[in-house]
Motif scaffolding. Structure first.
Motif, short mmCIF file in Angstrom:
data_model
loop_
_atom_site.label_atom_id
_atom_site.label_comp_id
_atom_site.label_asym_id
_atom_site.label_seq_id
_atom_site.Cartn_x
_atom_site.Cartn_y
_atom_site.Cartn_z
N PRO A 244 -16.57 26.78 -6.26
CA PRO A 244 -15.31 25.58 -4.89
C PRO A 244 -15.80 26.51 -3.63
CG PRO A 244 -14.60 25.94 -6.76
CD PRO A 244 -15.24 26.69 -7.38
N LEU A 245 -16.07 25.69 -2.90
CA LEU A 245 -15.87 26.45 -1.65
C LEU A 245 -14.97 25.23 -0.56
CD1 LEU A 245 -19.48 28.23 -1.33
CD2 LEU A 245 -17.12 29.27 -1.73
N THR A 246 -14.34 25.45 -0.06
CA THR A 246 -13.90 24.58 1.88
C THR A 246 -14.26 25.11 2.81
OG1 THR A 246 -12.34 23.07 1.53
CG2 THR A 246 -11.70 25.31 1.22
N THR A 281 -27.59 23.89 2.46
CA THR A 281 -26.27 24.05 3.19
C THR A 281 -25.02 23.48 1.73
OG1 THR A 281 -26.80 22.50 4.35
CG2 THR A 281 -27.01 24.73 4.89
N PRO A 282 -24.27 23.79 1.82
CA PRO A 282 -22.37 23.21 0.76
C PRO A 282 -23.24 21.47 0.77
CG PRO A 282 -21.81 25.78 2.29
CD PRO A 282 -23.46 24.95 2.62
N GLY A 288 -10.47 16.80 -2.52
CA GLY A 288 -9.90 18.61 -1.71
C GLY A 288 -11.01 19.14 -0.89
N GLY A 289 -11.68 17.74 -0.48
CA GLY A 289 -12.86 18.97 0.52
C GLY A 289 -13.63 19.86 -0.33
N CYS A 357 -11.92 28.73 -2.37
CA CYS A 357 -10.42 27.95 -1.66
C CYS A 357 -9.61 28.49 -2.13
CB CYS A 357 -11.09 27.05 -2.81
SG CYS A 357 -12.23 25.43 -2.65
N LEU A 358 -7.89 28.72 -1.28
CA LEU A 358 -7.45 30.37 -2.10
C LEU A 358 -6.25 29.55 -2.83
CD1 LEU A 358 -5.87 30.09 2.08
CD2 LEU A 358 -6.73 32.16 0.29
N ASP A 359 -6.67 27.74 -3.22
CA ASP A 359 -6.14 27.16 -4.79
C ASP A 359 -6.25 27.18 -5.20
OD1 ASP A 359 -7.21 25.39 -3.83
OD2 ASP A 359 -6.36 23.63 -3.85
#
Length: 532
Positions: A244-246, A281-282, A288-289, A357-359
């Motif tokens: 997961p990336l955001t 590309t992503p 949560g985007g 993602c920090l979460d």
């Protein structure tokens, strides 16, 4: 350490393990959920949030989601305040892929809270102590020895790992890799004559020193010969990290240069772009985007062709080495995408908008803790799911003992990146390929081993399949259905004092239908194909 005794012992950390443990507990059984991983939930809690439900244009497979799989999605949808939307989708049989998607952190939270509701589930963290860690008397399994010296005893055992480690340690017949096309008469089996999906079409010089074969192949290309189409081998479908990336600034940790980064490992990508190849590309598609990198979005994406060979039968140490190497390569690839000046500026700029993602995965620097194990051991029993089981034309008769519906094309990712006639070639992908497939009932017989090998063991995640057949079975919500079926079969066998091979299907069927499982393949729809 003293032995602990249970009615049902579930071995695994996967979706199938969760379903088997919860259903066993619902039936009042004393359950041990033995998890070799610290985190429980399988790839659903490691980044696979864009589920393979209703995400293909030509079919709608949400019609097969019932039982505990549907309950999981109800609980997840409740978290996102979209439960009414999900219920409407189910009731009206509406195709809405977004309602089935979720974040890894949410799945782990929901699953953890769900397991905590049952005081009769004892969670035991530990892996099998060795490849002979199963205690057996004749064809009856008595217990397992774990790496922490604990012995877990039980009356019934459910294999629910992705790797089939319990089956192998119990002396139950398993296999891995690709059968030859002649083994079961499967046209899609073995080395693929034509691999069209995510194929490299650009002309790339493959040698360390361009034009000099004696200099060796650049990183990521195997020197193995192409071989003969249809021949079998021990290669595995490529694994990947479902990262997961955001691009949400408040939740984004910039992609960083990992320790040990080797820019030479991405020379293939440089030459691919220079030759006119397109990288991807992503694509944000999770709540949560967030992205959900599949691995096969392009010919050179995050699938790790050949890097997982050895995983299926590897020791814990060997698997950790593969995890370390593949994590470094994947993190390095993302850093390469944002930093290497050989790549187009607009491409680098687009990737640079995203970060970890920090979460998510806070205990692992926000990177998934596990690979997507698409392919490992499979049990070999008296009944085997093959390409013919999934064939629309000239296939097998529908089974008389379905325990869930497999509604997905035969799907295995590429296994090798090699040279073929001097060109870089991705080999092994099977996905649609013009094959006229159908949904099918997964036979209960595919979940139980040969009678002489074990009478109190079944499997939720490594059913008796060929490599091609398993490609249609291996979805997470289908593992939920198999786990639920295994739990009910174990309970019936315990109540009646019989082996799992002798469980009356009519009793199992009655229970599964009462629990909301979907078993009638005639009622789930079918894929649409262009006229022949």
């Amino acid at each position: 350490m003293l032995s602990k005794n249970f009615d049902i012992v579930v071995y695994g950390s996967t979706s199938g393990a969760v379903a088997a443990a919860i259903q066993s507990a619902k039936l009042g059984r004393k359950v041990a959920l033995v998890s070799p991983q610290e985190h429980i939930g399988g790839i659903q809690i490691e980044g696979l949030g864009a589920t393979d439900i209703d995400n293909q244009a030509e079919f709608q497979n949400s019609t097969t989601v019932g039982g505990l799989a549907l309950e999981l999605h109800r609980r997840i949808s409740k978290h996102y305040h979209r439960l009414l939307r999900l219920e409407d989708v189910v009731m009206t049989r509406t195709k809405d892929p977004e309602v089935w998607r979720f974040e890894a952190r949410v799945a782990e939270k929901v699953i953890g809270e769900w397991l905590d509701e049952f005081s009769n589930i004892e969670l035991i963290k530990g892996a099998l102590a060795s490849k002979k860690a199963v205690i057996k008397e004749g064809s009856k399994v008595l217990g397992i020895k774990l790496t922490n010296d604990q012995i877990v005893s039980g009356q019934m055992f459910i294999e629910a790992s992705y790797e089939g480690d319990f089956l192998a340690a119990a002396g139950i017949s398993t296999t891995y890799g690709r059968e030859s096309s002649s083994t079961y008469g499967e046209s899609l089996a073995g080395v693929r004559e034509n691999t069209t999906y995510t194929q490299i079409t650009a002309s790339i010089d493959p040698y360390n020193i361009p034009g000099a074969p004696s200099s060796g192949l650049i990183h990521g290309i195997s020197s193995e010969p192409f071989g003969t189409p249809g021949d079998g081998d021990k290669h595995l479908a490529a694994y990947s990290y479902r990262v997961p990336l955001t691009d949400v600034p408040s939740n984004r940790m910039p992609i960083y240069k990992p320790n040990g980064f080797n820019p030479a490992h991405y020379e293939l990508h440089r030459r691919y772009v220079k030759s006119g190849g397109k990288l991807y590309t992503p694509n944000k598609r999770l709540p949560g985007g967030k992205t959900d990198l599949i691995g096969s979005e392009a010919p050179l994406a995050t699938d790790l062709l050949g890097m997982n060979d050895g995983w299926a039968t590897g020791s814990l140490e060997e698997r950790q080495r593969i995890l370390d190497e593949t994590a470094l390569f994947t993190k390095g690839l993302l850093y390469f995408f944002i930093s290497d000046e050989s790549l187009p500026e607009e491409f680098r700029a687009e990737w640079s908008r995203f970060g970890y993602c920090l979460d998510e995965f806070e205990d692992n620097n926000h990177f998934p803790r596990s690979l997507y194990i698409r392919d490992a051991r499979r049990m070999i029993s008296s009944y085997i799911i093959t390409q013919h089981t999934a064939s629309l034309h000239n296939g097998e008769e529908p089974v008389s003992d379905p325990v869930t519906i497999a509604y997905w094309p035969t799907d295995t990712h590429c296994v090798r990146r090699i040279l073929r006639e001097g060109k870089v070639h991705n080999e092994g992908f099977i996905f649609k390929d013009g094959f006229r497939w159908r949904p099918f009932g997964v036979s209960y017989r595919a979940l139980v081993p040969k009678r002489e090998e074990a009478g109190n063991v079944c499997t939720a995640t490594t059913p008796s399949c060929s490599h091609v057949g398993f490609g249609a079975v291996r979805l997470e919500h289908q593992f939920y259905g198999l786990g639920q079926a295994c739990a009910n079969a174990c309970d019936i066998a315990l109540r009646e004092g019989i082996s799992l091979q002798d469980v009356p299907y009519e009793k199992l069927e009655k229970r599964l239908l009462e629990q909301g499982m979907i078993l009638d393949v005639r009622k789930v729809g079918a894929p649409e194909f262009p006229p022949e």
